[in-house]
Design a protein around this motif. Structure first.
Motif, mmCIF file in Angstrom:
data_model
loop_
_atom_site.group_PDB
_atom_site.id
_atom_site.type_symbol
_atom_site.label_atom_id
_atom_site.label_comp_id
_atom_site.label_asym_id
_atom_site.label_seq_id
_atom_site.Cartn_x
_atom_site.Cartn_y
_atom_site.Cartn_z
ATOM 1 N N TRP A 103 0.859 -1.182 0.000
ATOM 2 C CA TRP A 103 0.000 0.000 0.000
ATOM 3 C C TRP A 103 0.893 1.229 0.000
ATOM 4 C CZ3 TRP A 103 -4.990 0.994 -0.678
ATOM 5 C CH2 TRP A 103 -5.527 2.185 -0.222
ATOM 6 N N TRP A 108 -2.847 0.401 -4.150
ATOM 7 C CA TRP A 108 -2.114 -0.854 -4.101
ATOM 8 C C TRP A 108 -1.082 -0.923 -5.203
ATOM 9 C CZ3 TRP A 108 -2.444 -3.756 0.044
ATOM 10 C CH2 TRP A 108 -3.592 -3.693 0.824
ATOM 11 N N ARG A 142 2.529 -6.441 7.612
ATOM 12 C CA ARG A 142 1.789 -7.317 6.714
ATOM 13 C C ARG A 142 1.854 -8.756 7.214
ATOM 14 N NH1 ARG A 142 4.814 -5.300 1.291
ATOM 15 N NH2 ARG A 142 6.605 -5.713 2.615
ATOM 16 N N GLU A 155 -3.721 -9.821 6.361
ATOM 17 C CA GLU A 155 -3.906 -8.532 7.043
ATOM 18 C C GLU A 155 -2.809 -7.566 6.624
ATOM 19 O OE1 GLU A 155 -5.261 -7.503 11.373
ATOM 20 O OE2 GLU A 155 -3.069 -7.602 11.369
ATOM 21 N N TYR A 156 -3.213 -6.313 6.467
ATOM 22 C CA TYR A 156 -2.267 -5.250 6.126
ATOM 23 C C TYR A 156 -2.618 -4.039 6.980
ATOM 24 C CZ TYR A 156 1.020 -2.874 3.016
ATOM 25 O OH TYR A 156 2.113 -2.243 2.493
ATOM 26 N N ARG A 157 -1.664 -3.580 7.756
ATOM 27 C CA ARG A 157 -1.819 -2.378 8.569
ATOM 28 C C ARG A 157 -0.811 -1.364 8.065
ATOM 29 N NH1 ARG A 157 -4.301 -2.769 13.565
ATOM 30 N NH2 ARG A 157 -5.189 -4.812 13.968
ATOM 31 N N ILE A 172 -5.645 -1.589 6.853
ATOM 32 C CA ILE A 172 -5.932 -1.213 5.471
ATOM 33 C C ILE A 172 -6.699 -2.339 4.781
ATOM 34 C CG2 ILE A 172 -4.876 -0.652 3.232
ATOM 35 C CD1 ILE A 172 -4.540 1.554 5.347
ATOM 36 N N PHE A 173 -6.322 -3.589 5.112
ATOM 37 C CA PHE A 173 -6.950 -4.756 4.516
ATOM 38 C C PHE A 173 -6.982 -5.886 5.543
ATOM 39 C CE2 PHE A 173 -6.429 -8.944 2.595
ATOM 40 C CZ PHE A 173 -7.515 -8.992 1.743
ATOM 41 N N GLU A 174 -8.101 -6.609 5.556
ATOM 42 C CA GLU A 174 -8.208 -7.806 6.384
ATOM 43 C C GLU A 174 -9.029 -8.836 5.612
ATOM 44 O OE1 GLU A 174 -8.726 -8.725 11.057
ATOM 45 O OE2 GLU A 174 -10.051 -7.205 10.232
ATOM 46 N N ALA A 175 -8.475 -10.042 5.437
ATOM 47 C CA ALA A 175 -9.186 -11.093 4.701
ATOM 48 C C ALA A 175 -10.396 -11.564 5.475
ATOM 49 C CB ALA A 175 -8.239 -12.262 4.441
ATOM 50 N N GLU A 176 -11.402 -11.968 4.733
ATOM 51 C CA GLU A 176 -12.638 -12.449 5.368
ATOM 52 C C GLU A 176 -12.531 -13.914 5.704
ATOM 53 O OE1 GLU A 176 -15.703 -11.493 2.611
ATOM 54 O OE2 GLU A 176 -15.479 -9.363 2.939
#
Length: 176
Positions: A103, A108, A142, A155-157, A172-176
Motif C-alpha cells: 500500500w 495498491w 503485513r 492482514e495489512y496495517r 488497510i486490509f483484512e481477509a474475510e
C-alpha cells in the motif's frame, strides 16, 4: 568425595557439550543460497559479505500440497531495517521470486521486497514490518498465509502520515 567431584565435572562437561551441539543444530537452519536461487534475485540486492550481524539466508523445506523449498534471502541492510527477497522452488519446478502487495500513496502496488520478515513453518504464517522512518510512527505491517505454493495476504496495517502517538497501525486490509 573425589568420586563426587569427578561426577560433577563429568556432568558439567556433558551439559556443555550438549549445549554446543544444540547451538550448532540451530544454526544449520540457515545456509548458503544455491546458484539457481541467486539467479532469481534482483540486480539491486547487495547481500552482506559476512554474517557478523547474523543476517544469513533462511531456508525452509515445505511439506504441503505443493512441497518445495522456501528461501528468505537477505538483500540490503539499512540502519533500522533489512530487506529480503523470497524465492520459492516447488519440488517439480524451477525457483521463482514471489511478489507481495504493498500500500503506497493511497493505492495498491506490488513489491518483491519484505522488511525483516519472520516465517513460522508450523503455521505457514509470514509477517514483516517496514518503517518509513527510523523513529517509527509510520510504515506498515503485513501478514500472509502459505497456501498451495503462494502466500495469501490476510492482514495489512499501514500509516503513511508519520505520527509519534501511534500505538497500533490502522487496518488497510483484512481477509474475510
Amino acid at each position: 568425595m573425589t568420586f563426587r567431584i569427578l561426577s560433577w565435572l563429568a556432568a558439567a562437561a556433558l551439559s556443555c557439550s550438549v549445549g554446543v551441539t544444540n547451538a550448532q543444530q540451530q544454526t544449520k537452519t540457515t545456509t548458503a543460497l544455491p546458484d539457481e536461487v541467486i539467479a532469481q534475485m534482483s540486480d539491486t540486492c547487495a547481500p552482506p559479505t559476512d554474517d557478523s550481524r547474523g543476517l544469513v539466508p533462511q531456508h525452509y523445506s515445505l511439506d504441503d500440497a505443493r512441497s518445495g523449498d522456501l528461501w528468505l534471502a537477505v538483500c540490503n541492510v539499512g540502519a533500522y531495517q533489512t530487506t529480503y527477497e523470497v524465492i520459492y522452488q516447488a519440488d517439480d519446478a524451477a525457483p521463482r521470486k514471489l511478489l507481495f502487495a504493498q500500500w503506497r500513496n493511497g493505492s495498491w502496488t506490488g513489491t518483491d521486497v519484505l522488511y525483516d520478515p519472520s516465517f513460522d513453518p508450523d503455521t505457514g504464517v509470514l509477517t514483516d514490518q517496514y518503517k518509513d522512518r527510523g523513529a517509527g510512527g509510520c510504515g506498515g505491517e503485513r501478514t500472509w498465509q502459505w497456501e498451495n505454493g503462494y502466500f495469501r495476504l490476510t492482514e495489512y496495517r499501514a500509516a503513511e502520515a508519520c505520527n509519534h502517538n501511534v500505538s497500533e497501525l490502522p487496518v488497510i486490509f483484512e481477509a474475510e
